[in-house]
Design an enzyme around this catalytic site. Structure first.
Site, mmCIF file in Angstrom:
data_model
loop_
_atom_site.group_PDB
_atom_site.id
_atom_site.type_symbol
_atom_site.label_atom_id
_atom_site.label_comp_id
_atom_site.label_asym_id
_atom_site.label_seq_id
_atom_site.Cartn_x
_atom_site.Cartn_y
_atom_site.Cartn_z
ATOM 1 N N LYS A 60 0.841 -1.198 0.000
ATOM 2 C CA LYS A 60 0.000 0.000 0.000
ATOM 3 C C LYS A 60 0.876 1.249 0.000
ATOM 4 O O LYS A 60 1.934 1.266 0.643
ATOM 5 C CB LYS A 60 -0.893 -0.031 1.253
ATOM 6 C CG LYS A 60 -1.948 1.078 1.321
ATOM 7 C CD LYS A 60 -2.807 0.917 2.578
ATOM 8 C CE LYS A 60 -3.916 1.960 2.668
ATOM 9 N NZ LYS A 60 -4.733 1.805 3.898
ATOM 10 N N SER A 135 -9.745 1.770 3.065
ATOM 11 C CA SER A 135 -8.901 2.496 2.141
ATOM 12 C C SER A 135 -7.899 1.642 1.369
ATOM 13 O O SER A 135 -7.399 2.084 0.334
ATOM 14 C CB SER A 135 -8.145 3.589 2.890
ATOM 15 O OG SER A 135 -7.276 3.009 3.849
ATOM 16 N N SER A 159 -9.775 -0.503 7.251
ATOM 17 C CA SER A 159 -9.221 -0.346 5.897
ATOM 18 C C SER A 159 -8.569 -1.568 5.278
ATOM 19 O O SER A 159 -8.310 -1.577 4.082
ATOM 20 C CB SER A 159 -8.227 0.804 5.857
ATOM 21 O OG SER A 159 -8.931 1.998 5.691
#
Ligand code: GLN
Length: 466
Positions: A60, A135, A159
């Site tokens: 990420k 997210s 997330s």
């Protein structure tokens, strides 16, 4: 042929697996947009012969990677290349893994849909008109779409788990303190945890074996031994006490999701687990408390982005204008909303009414979990109140968006570990996820139960058609 599990990838060897993944990214990522940075020239094969030798792992974009831009999908960090690796990245490299690419996300991890990225939204591989969840939407979509063997995400308020559920993959949020946060760009420092997003439960355990553990560079990381998590696989669930919290099966929960999770409870019972209902009475306050305490921490953490030290710098006349212009042009709308809200709840006169009160209710929520775990070993809940929603559906209505986190957020407030894993599909073919929550530092219990259910149902055998 796609090699989706860590064991298969390791057997295949770095060269071939990187080649076939690269091919896959070229084929589908113009549609999925799971990567914000993908450059085969940048991929440095690790020469180490560790437990992840030859395995590409995607990361990420809020996790620092030496030599790769780390932008948090924000314009304000455009061009920022960290001079160091996050501890988790260092550990991956030492274990022989290869960093494969940087995954898309909501800007600074603020969001539940992966739509607030400065690089455009990621799309759900199961239905390109729908969101992948956020997210860590890029990480989950990459794994689901066969563009990654495994990925790291971060979870402050769901997330990792929400995108894992929306994309039909496995996502683990470890206990707060289990995995080092050093090199993770901070959002809510008392909530943030890095964790694996994978196709299978075994892969999740294999990654946890590598990334977990104490780090003297993160004073909140726990100085506790790391077990071999793969030992928990195959233990079965005989005698395990699994609780269904009444507050998680409420009006507003999609009936297909409720059915799927209750069916999972029946399967556990059939396999020898003891199912009982429990209460987590303060659950109804969790979204409100989170959106006070987490935004307070976020507003303080984001103070450092001022155009002087990192990334983007606006044209300016003097220092004051430099700060104003950089922050005005660099941050997106949701980031600005959080900074304003956070500054407000921390300001003199409001601090006691909001922030302090929020912290007190947070303690009550944590105590709910402690009490529930006197009665059961594990909790089983839905991950999301709805299946993946359409792009644009909730973007203009922050409150509705925040309510997507209703079943995931209390876990972060309490600091306990939780996993989202596939529990079936809706009639229209969208993934459904379920959540397993355990006592602090009892990730093994999660792995044990998740693996038993996964082997019984094998949902991971289904892949999106892209
Ligand atoms: N949806 C939550 C938020 O917007 C979760 C974010 C996260 O876990 N990083 O704050």
């Amino acid at each position: 042929m796609l090699k989706e599990s860590i064991r298969l990838a390791a057997r295949e060897g770095a060269e071939r697996i990187i080649e076939s993944l690269t091919q896959r990214v070229r084929e589908v990522d113009s549609r999925v947009n799971a990567y914000v940075q993908f450059d085969p020239k940048k991929i440095q094969r690790s020469q180490t012969k560790g437990p992840l030798a030859g395995v590409p792992v995607s990361v990420k974009d809020n996790i620092c990677t030496r030599g790769w831009e780390t932008t948090c999908a924000s314009k304000i960090l455009e061009g920022f290349i960290p001079p160091y690796d996050a501890t988790v990245v260092e550990k991956l490299r030492q274990a022989g893994a290869t960093i494969f690419g940087k995954c898309n996300m909501d800007e600074f991890a603020f969001g539940s849909s992966c739509e607030t990225s400065a690089y455009g939204p990621t799309r759900n591989p199961w239905d390109l008109n729908r969101v992948p969840g956020g997210s860590s939407g890029g990480s989950a979509a990459a794994v689901a779409a066969g563009e990654a063997v495994a990925a790291l995400g971060s979870d402050t308020g769901g997330s990792i788990r929400l995108p894992a559920a929306f994309c039909g993959v496995v996502g683990l949020k470890p206990t707060y303190g289990r995995v080092s946060r050093y090199g993770l760009v901070a959002f809510g420092s008392s909530f943030d945890q890095i964790g694996p997003i994978t196709k299978t439960v075994e892969d999740s355990a294999l990654l946890m074996n590598v990334i977990a553990g104490h780090d003297e560079r993160d004073s909140t990381s726990a100085d506790l031994p790391v077990p071999d998590y793969t030992k928990a696989l195959g233990r079965g669930v005989k005698g395990l006490r699994i609780g269904l919290p009444r507050e998680f099966f409420v009006k507003g929960l999609d009936p297909e999701i409720e059915k799927s999770v209750r069916e999972a409870a029946r399967i556990y019972q059939k396999m020898g687990a003891v199912i009982k209902e429990v209460n987590l009475p303060h659950t109804k306050y969790s979204v409100a408390v989170y959106y006070i305490v987490a935004v307070a921490e976020a507003s303080s953490n984001l103070g450092r982005f001022d155009g002087v030290q990192y990334g983007f710098r606006a044209a300016h006349g003097n220092l004051r204008d430099l700060y104003f212009e950089t922050r005005d042009q660099g941050f997106g709308e949701e980031a600005k909303r959080r900074i304003l809200l956070g500054t407000f709840v921390l300001s003199a006169g409001y601090y006691e009414a909001y922030y302090l009160k929020g912290q007190k209710v947070r303690t009550l929520i944590r105590e709910d979990y402690t009490k529930a775990f006197d009665e059961v070993d594990l909790l089983l809940t839905p991950v999301s109140p709805t299946p993946p929603f359409k792009l644009g559906e909730k973007l203009t209505d922050p409150l509705t968006m925040y309510l997507s986190d209703i079943f995931t957020i209390s876990v972060n407030l309490a600091g306990v570990p939780a996993m989202a894993l596939p529990s079936g599909f809706t009639k229209s073919g969208l993934p459904i996820g379920m959540q397993l929550i355990a006592r602090p530092f009892q990730e093994e219990t999660i792995f044990q139960a998740a693996h038993a259910y996964e082997q019984e149902t094998k949902w991971f055998k289904q892949n999106p058609k892209l």
